[in-house]
Motif scaffolding. Structure first.
Motif, PDB file in Angstrom:
ATOM      1  N   ILE A   1       0.855  -1.193   0.000  1.00  0.00           N
ATOM      2  CA  ILE A   1       0.000   0.000   0.000  1.00  0.00           C
ATOM      3  C   ILE A   1       0.889   1.240   0.000  1.00  0.00           C
ATOM      4  N   VAL A   2       0.523   2.223  -0.802  1.00  0.00           N
ATOM      5  CA  VAL A   2       1.241   3.489  -0.826  1.00  0.00           C
ATOM      6  C   VAL A   2       0.544   4.464   0.122  1.00  0.00           C
ATOM      7  N   PHE A   3       1.305   5.064   1.029  1.00  0.00           N
ATOM      8  CA  PHE A   3       0.772   6.044   1.972  1.00  0.00           C
ATOM      9  C   PHE A   3       1.338   7.420   1.615  1.00  0.00           C
ATOM     10  N   ILE A   4       0.459   8.387   1.457  1.00  0.00           N
ATOM     11  CA  ILE A   4       0.851   9.755   1.123  1.00  0.00           C
ATOM     12  C   ILE A   4       0.184  10.703   2.108  1.00  0.00           C
ATOM     13  N   HIS A   5       0.979  11.563   2.739  1.00  0.00           N
ATOM     14  CA  HIS A   5       0.428  12.653   3.551  1.00  0.00           C
ATOM     15  C   HIS A   5       0.722  13.928   2.776  1.00  0.00           C
ATOM     16  N   SER A   6      -0.325  14.480   2.210  1.00  0.00           N
ATOM     17  CA  SER A   6      -0.177  15.592   1.283  1.00  0.00           C
ATOM     18  C   SER A   6      -0.667  16.897   1.904  1.00  0.00           C
ATOM     19  N   HIS A   7       0.123  17.933   1.777  1.00  0.00           N
ATOM     20  CA  HIS A   7      -0.279  19.271   2.203  1.00  0.00           C
ATOM     21  C   HIS A   7      -0.679  20.042   0.953  1.00  0.00           C
ATOM     22  N   PRO A   8      -1.963  20.365   0.803  1.00  0.00           N
ATOM     23  CA  PRO A   8      -2.418  20.983  -0.440  1.00  0.00           C
ATOM     24  C   PRO A   8      -2.073  22.459  -0.579  1.00  0.00           C
ATOM     25  N   GLY A   9      -1.550  23.086   0.467  1.00  0.00           N
ATOM     26  CA  GLY A   9      -1.357  24.526   0.431  1.00  0.00           C
ATOM     27  C   GLY A   9      -2.682  25.221   0.706  1.00  0.00           C
ATOM     28  N   ILE A  10      -2.767  26.473   0.334  1.00  0.00           N
ATOM     29  CA  ILE A  10      -4.014  27.225   0.517  1.00  0.00           C
ATOM     30  C   ILE A  10      -4.915  26.917  -0.664  1.00  0.00           C
ATOM     31  N   VAL A  11      -6.128  26.469  -0.373  1.00  0.00           N
ATOM     32  CA  VAL A  11      -7.074  26.097  -1.428  1.00  0.00           C
ATOM     33  C   VAL A  11      -8.330  26.943  -1.277  1.00  0.00           C
ATOM     34  N   ARG A  12      -8.748  27.542  -2.364  1.00  0.00           N
ATOM     35  CA  ARG A  12      -9.959  28.372  -2.372  1.00  0.00           C
ATOM     36  C   ARG A  12     -11.171  27.456  -2.567  1.00  0.00           C
TER      37      ARG A  12
ATOM     38  N   GLU B   1      -6.766  18.108  -8.989  1.00  0.00           N
ATOM     39  CA  GLU B   1      -5.914  17.562 -10.046  1.00  0.00           C
ATOM     40  C   GLU B   1      -4.544  17.164  -9.502  1.00  0.00           C
ATOM     41  N   ARG B   2      -3.990  17.968  -8.605  1.00  0.00           N
ATOM     42  CA  ARG B   2      -2.703  17.649  -8.004  1.00  0.00           C
ATOM     43  C   ARG B   2      -2.785  16.359  -7.187  1.00  0.00           C
ATOM     44  N   HIS B   3      -3.895  16.177  -6.469  1.00  0.00           N
ATOM     45  CA  HIS B   3      -4.058  14.963  -5.677  1.00  0.00           C
ATOM     46  C   HIS B   3      -4.276  13.741  -6.566  1.00  0.00           C
ATOM     47  N   VAL B   4      -4.987  13.896  -7.658  1.00  0.00           N
ATOM     48  CA  VAL B   4      -5.150  12.783  -8.600  1.00  0.00           C
ATOM     49  C   VAL B   4      -3.783  12.391  -9.164  1.00  0.00           C
ATOM     50  N   TYR B   5      -2.951  13.387  -9.491  1.00  0.00           N
ATOM     51  CA  TYR B   5      -1.593  13.100  -9.969  1.00  0.00           C
ATOM     52  C   TYR B   5      -0.823  12.286  -8.922  1.00  0.00           C
ATOM     53  N   GLN B   6      -0.895  12.721  -7.669  1.00  0.00           N
ATOM     54  CA  GLN B   6      -0.141  12.044  -6.616  1.00  0.00           C
ATOM     55  C   GLN B   6      -0.534  10.577  -6.474  1.00  0.00           C
ATOM     56  N   ILE B   7      -1.823  10.298  -6.527  1.00  0.00           N
ATOM     57  CA  ILE B   7      -2.256   8.919  -6.278  1.00  0.00           C
ATOM     58  C   ILE B   7      -2.204   8.026  -7.512  1.00  0.00           C
ATOM     59  N   THR B   8      -2.012   8.614  -8.689  1.00  0.00           N
ATOM     60  CA  THR B   8      -1.979   7.778  -9.898  1.00  0.00           C
ATOM     61  C   THR B   8      -0.603   7.697 -10.543  1.00  0.00           C
ATOM     62  N   SER B   9       0.338   8.524 -10.107  1.00  0.00           N
ATOM     63  CA  SER B   9       1.666   8.480 -10.730  1.00  0.00           C
ATOM     64  C   SER B   9       2.555   7.473 -10.027  1.00  0.00           C
TER      65      SER B   9
END
Length: 171
Positions: free
Chosen positions: A49-60, A98-106
């Motif tokens: 299993i791949v575990f990612i803790h992602s900080h998205p930055g400021i999101v509107r 889109e950034r999160h989709v990239y992270q989980i599919t790349s």
């Protein structure tokens, strides 16, 4: 954003007087999340299993406009002052997604998806697989090695015990 100085192992729930606040809470809970996820990621039974803790930055997200009473000064302040600032510095909800989709599919972050030439993610221990990937708002992996070494020694066991205490009734 993990920091050994930003976590109070003796008050993981931030229940002491004046301990709870937006910045303190974000730092403590984010750090606790990282420590618990790293522990999960390094368990033998989770090696596939791949575990990612992602900080998205400021999101509107639009949350700025939620919860105000009709006609309140807060809605005016949000619309006239805060939202224009967010338009300049924040990611849109769509771009964040889109950034999160990239992270989980790349394949960059330990998965089996496609790789981007010259871009390699590493876990909190500097490995290519088998651990936790900390990912910044720019989709870069961040080891935060110096702080993670301190945090593992100072807080990981207490955080893990707290996680088991909270989730125990549901497992």
């Amino acid at each position: 954003m993990e920091s050994a100085s930003a976590i109070d192992v003796g008050d993981l729930n931030l229940e002491k007087p004046n301990a709870f606040g937006p910045i303190v809470t974000q730092m403590q809970m984010g750090t606790m999340g990282t420590l618990a996820l790293e522990r999960f990621a390094e368990m033998e039974e989770n090696e596939s299993i791949v575990f990612i803790h992602s900080h998205p930055g400021i999101v509107r997200t639009g949350n700025l406009f939620r919860g105000w009473k009709t006609g309140s000064w807060g809605m005016w302040f949000a619309a006239v002052v805060m939202d224009p600032i967010l338009m300049m510095v924040a990611y849109s909800f769509q771009e964040s997604a889109e950034r999160h989709v990239y992270q989980i599919t790349s394949g960059t972050f330990g998965g089996t998806g496609p790789l981007v030439s010259g871009v390699e993610g590493t876990t909190t221990r500097g490995e290519k697989t088998g651990g936790l990937f900390l990912v910044s708002r720019k989709c870069d992996s961040v080891m935060n090695e110096k702080e993670m070494i301190k945090l593992r020694a100072k807080a990981q066991e207490a955080v893990w015990d707290k996680a088991l205490e909270v989730t125990g009734p549901y497992t």
